[in-house]
Design a protein around this motif. Sequence first.
Motif, PDB file in Angstrom:
ATOM      1  N   MET A   1     -22.324  25.087   6.301  1.00 51.58           N
ATOM      2  CA  MET A   1     -20.966  25.563   6.153  1.00 51.58           C
ATOM      3  C   MET A   1     -20.481  26.046   7.521  1.00 51.58           C
ATOM      4  N   ARG A   2     -19.283  25.647   7.878  1.00 48.88           N
ATOM      5  CA  ARG A   2     -18.686  26.050   9.149  1.00 48.88           C
ATOM      6  C   ARG A   2     -17.946  27.381   8.975  1.00 48.88           C
ATOM      7  N   ILE A   3     -18.210  28.308   9.888  1.00 52.37           N
ATOM      8  CA  ILE A   3     -17.572  29.622   9.902  1.00 52.37           C
ATOM      9  C   ILE A   3     -16.730  29.730  11.157  1.00 52.37           C
ATOM     10  N   GLU A   4     -15.577  30.366  11.033  1.00 53.71           N
ATOM     11  CA  GLU A   4     -14.722  30.633  12.188  1.00 53.71           C
ATOM     12  C   GLU A   4     -14.363  32.114  12.200  1.00 53.71           C
ATOM     13  N   LEU A   5     -14.555  32.757  13.330  1.00 48.55           N
ATOM     14  CA  LEU A   5     -14.118  34.132  13.524  1.00 48.55           C
ATOM     15  C   LEU A   5     -12.711  34.050  14.097  1.00 48.55           C
ATOM     16  N   ASP A   6     -11.716  34.413  13.306  1.00 46.86           N
ATOM     17  CA  ASP A   6     -10.317  34.317  13.716  1.00 46.86           C
ATOM     18  C   ASP A   6      -9.977  35.552  14.539  1.00 46.86           C
ATOM     19  N   VAL A   7     -10.062  35.410  15.863  1.00 42.08           N
ATOM     20  CA  VAL A   7      -9.918  36.577  16.732  1.00 42.08           C
ATOM     21  C   VAL A   7      -9.134  36.305  18.013  1.00 42.08           C
ATOM     22  N   PHE A   8      -9.115  35.083  18.469  1.00 40.28           N
ATOM     23  CA  PHE A   8      -8.479  34.782  19.749  1.00 40.28           C
ATOM     24  C   PHE A   8      -7.093  34.185  19.560  1.00 40.28           C
ATOM     25  N   SER A   9      -6.280  34.374  20.573  1.00 42.53           N
ATOM     26  CA  SER A   9      -4.971  33.744  20.624  1.00 42.53           C
ATOM     27  C   SER A   9      -4.894  33.017  21.962  1.00 42.53           C
ATOM     28  N   GLY A  10      -4.606  31.754  21.911  1.00 39.61           N
ATOM     29  CA  GLY A  10      -4.487  31.002  23.142  1.00 39.61           C
ATOM     30  C   GLY A  10      -5.772  30.354  23.629  1.00 39.61           C
ATOM     31  N   ARG A  11      -6.854  30.576  22.920  1.00 42.24           N
ATOM     32  CA  ARG A  11      -8.109  29.883  23.227  1.00 42.24           C
ATOM     33  C   ARG A  11      -8.871  29.687  21.922  1.00 42.24           C
ATOM     34  N   PRO A  12      -9.827  28.777  21.920  1.00 38.15           N
ATOM     35  CA  PRO A  12     -10.528  28.483  20.662  1.00 38.15           C
ATOM     36  C   PRO A  12     -11.295  29.691  20.107  1.00 38.15           C
ATOM     37  N   ASN A  13     -11.224  29.840  18.802  1.00 34.86           N
ATOM     38  CA  ASN A  13     -11.997  30.880  18.115  1.00 34.86           C
ATOM     39  C   ASN A  13     -13.474  30.493  18.069  1.00 34.86           C
ATOM     40  N   PRO A  14     -14.362  31.494  18.020  1.00 33.80           N
ATOM     41  CA  PRO A  14     -15.788  31.191  17.833  1.00 33.80           C
ATOM     42  C   PRO A  14     -16.003  30.479  16.492  1.00 33.80           C
ATOM     43  N   ARG A  15     -16.811  29.434  16.526  1.00 35.29           N
ATOM     44  CA  ARG A  15     -17.160  28.681  15.316  1.00 35.29           C
ATOM     45  C   ARG A  15     -18.653  28.423  15.343  1.00 35.29           C
ATOM     46  N   TRP A  16     -19.261  28.456  14.162  1.00 30.64           N
ATOM     47  CA  TRP A  16     -20.681  28.165  14.058  1.00 30.64           C
ATOM     48  C   TRP A  16     -20.984  27.711  12.644  1.00 30.64           C
ATOM     49  N   GLU A  17     -22.182  27.206  12.469  1.00 29.45           N
ATOM     50  CA  GLU A  17     -22.619  26.676  11.175  1.00 29.45           C
ATOM     51  C   GLU A  17     -23.639  27.610  10.533  1.00 29.45           C
ATOM     52  N   LEU A  18     -23.499  27.804   9.231  1.00 28.13           N
ATOM     53  CA  LEU A  18     -24.547  28.446   8.444  1.00 28.13           C
ATOM     54  C   LEU A  18     -25.427  27.340   7.896  1.00 28.13           C
ATOM     55  N   ASP A  19     -26.726  27.603   7.813  1.00 29.39           N
ATOM     56  CA  ASP A  19     -27.588  26.603   7.192  1.00 29.39           C
ATOM     57  C   ASP A  19     -27.387  26.646   5.679  1.00 29.39           C
TER      58      ASP A  19
ATOM     59  N   LEU B   1     -12.058  40.549  -9.072  1.00 29.60           N
ATOM     60  CA  LEU B   1     -10.674  40.302  -8.694  1.00 29.60           C
ATOM     61  C   LEU B   1     -10.060  41.588  -8.150  1.00 29.60           C
ATOM     62  N   SER B   2      -9.228  41.445  -7.141  1.00 24.60           N
ATOM     63  CA  SER B   2      -8.590  42.602  -6.529  1.00 24.60           C
ATOM     64  C   SER B   2      -7.427  43.083  -7.386  1.00 24.60           C
ATOM     65  N   ARG B   3      -7.255  44.389  -7.393  1.00 21.02           N
ATOM     66  CA  ARG B   3      -6.123  44.979  -8.102  1.00 21.02           C
ATOM     67  C   ARG B   3      -5.042  45.410  -7.123  1.00 21.02           C
ATOM     68  N   SER B   4      -5.261  45.136  -5.852  1.00 24.14           N
ATOM     69  CA  SER B   4      -4.277  45.488  -4.830  1.00 24.14           C
ATOM     70  C   SER B   4      -4.055  44.302  -3.907  1.00 24.14           C
ATOM     71  N   GLU B   5      -2.985  44.374  -3.176  1.00 21.23           N
ATOM     72  CA  GLU B   5      -2.680  43.325  -2.205  1.00 21.23           C
ATOM     73  C   GLU B   5      -3.602  43.459  -1.006  1.00 21.23           C
ATOM     74  N   SER B   6      -3.882  42.358  -0.365  1.00 19.03           N
ATOM     75  CA  SER B   6      -4.683  42.397   0.846  1.00 19.03           C
ATOM     76  C   SER B   6      -3.774  42.653   2.038  1.00 19.03           C
ATOM     77  N   ALA B   7      -4.337  43.257   3.066  1.00 18.99           N
ATOM     78  CA  ALA B   7      -3.598  43.469   4.308  1.00 18.99           C
ATOM     79  C   ALA B   7      -3.335  42.115   4.951  1.00 18.99           C
ATOM     80  N   GLN B   8      -2.187  41.985   5.553  1.00 21.69           N
ATOM     81  CA  GLN B   8      -1.866  40.757   6.269  1.00 21.69           C
ATOM     82  C   GLN B   8      -2.464  40.832   7.665  1.00 21.69           C
ATOM     83  N   PRO B   9      -3.154  39.791   8.092  1.00 21.30           N
ATOM     84  CA  PRO B   9      -3.719  39.793   9.439  1.00 21.30           C
ATOM     85  C   PRO B   9      -2.628  39.909  10.501  1.00 21.30           C
ATOM     86  N   PRO B  10      -2.905  40.622  11.587  1.00 19.28           N
ATOM     87  CA  PRO B  10      -1.913  40.760  12.655  1.00 19.28           C
ATOM     88  C   PRO B  10      -1.780  39.454  13.442  1.00 19.28           C
ATOM     89  N   ALA B  11      -0.778  39.390  14.286  1.00 26.70           N
ATOM     90  CA  ALA B  11      -0.587  38.203  15.121  1.00 26.70           C
ATOM     91  C   ALA B  11      -1.671  38.104  16.192  1.00 26.70           C
TER      92      ALA B  11
END
Length: 108
Positions: free
Chosen positions: A1-19, A35-45
């Motif tokens: 499974m491919r994982i991406e850490l969504d953290v960078f802007s303007g350059r590629p995010n770290p990506r790696w594979e789980l076995d 199931l959540s009973r509340s809304e999730s926070a929206q990620p910042p820009a």
Amino acid sequence: MRIELDVFSGRPNPRWELDESQSRELLQIQERLELSRSESAQPPALGYRGFLYSDASGPVRAYRGHVKTRDALYADPSLRTEHYLLERLPAQYATLRARIASELTNVG
């Protein structure tokens, strides 16, 4: 499974594979969430915006104590999903580990 850490802007995010075993474990963690009973926070820009991966239903985002799939929003108050993925962040991204751990500590 491919994982991406969504953290960078303007350059590629770290990506790696789980076995296969790690992928199953991640999905088992997700399956135990309620199931959540509340809304999730929206990620910042800019900055930490969670971890991205796919399950059987499609894209998934784990961010600030919630796991959002195509079909549902789950509560993850202990941030187990995010901690699980952070622990598997490859060594080449070690400088990000402390930064993201700090972000997770400040969730509440």
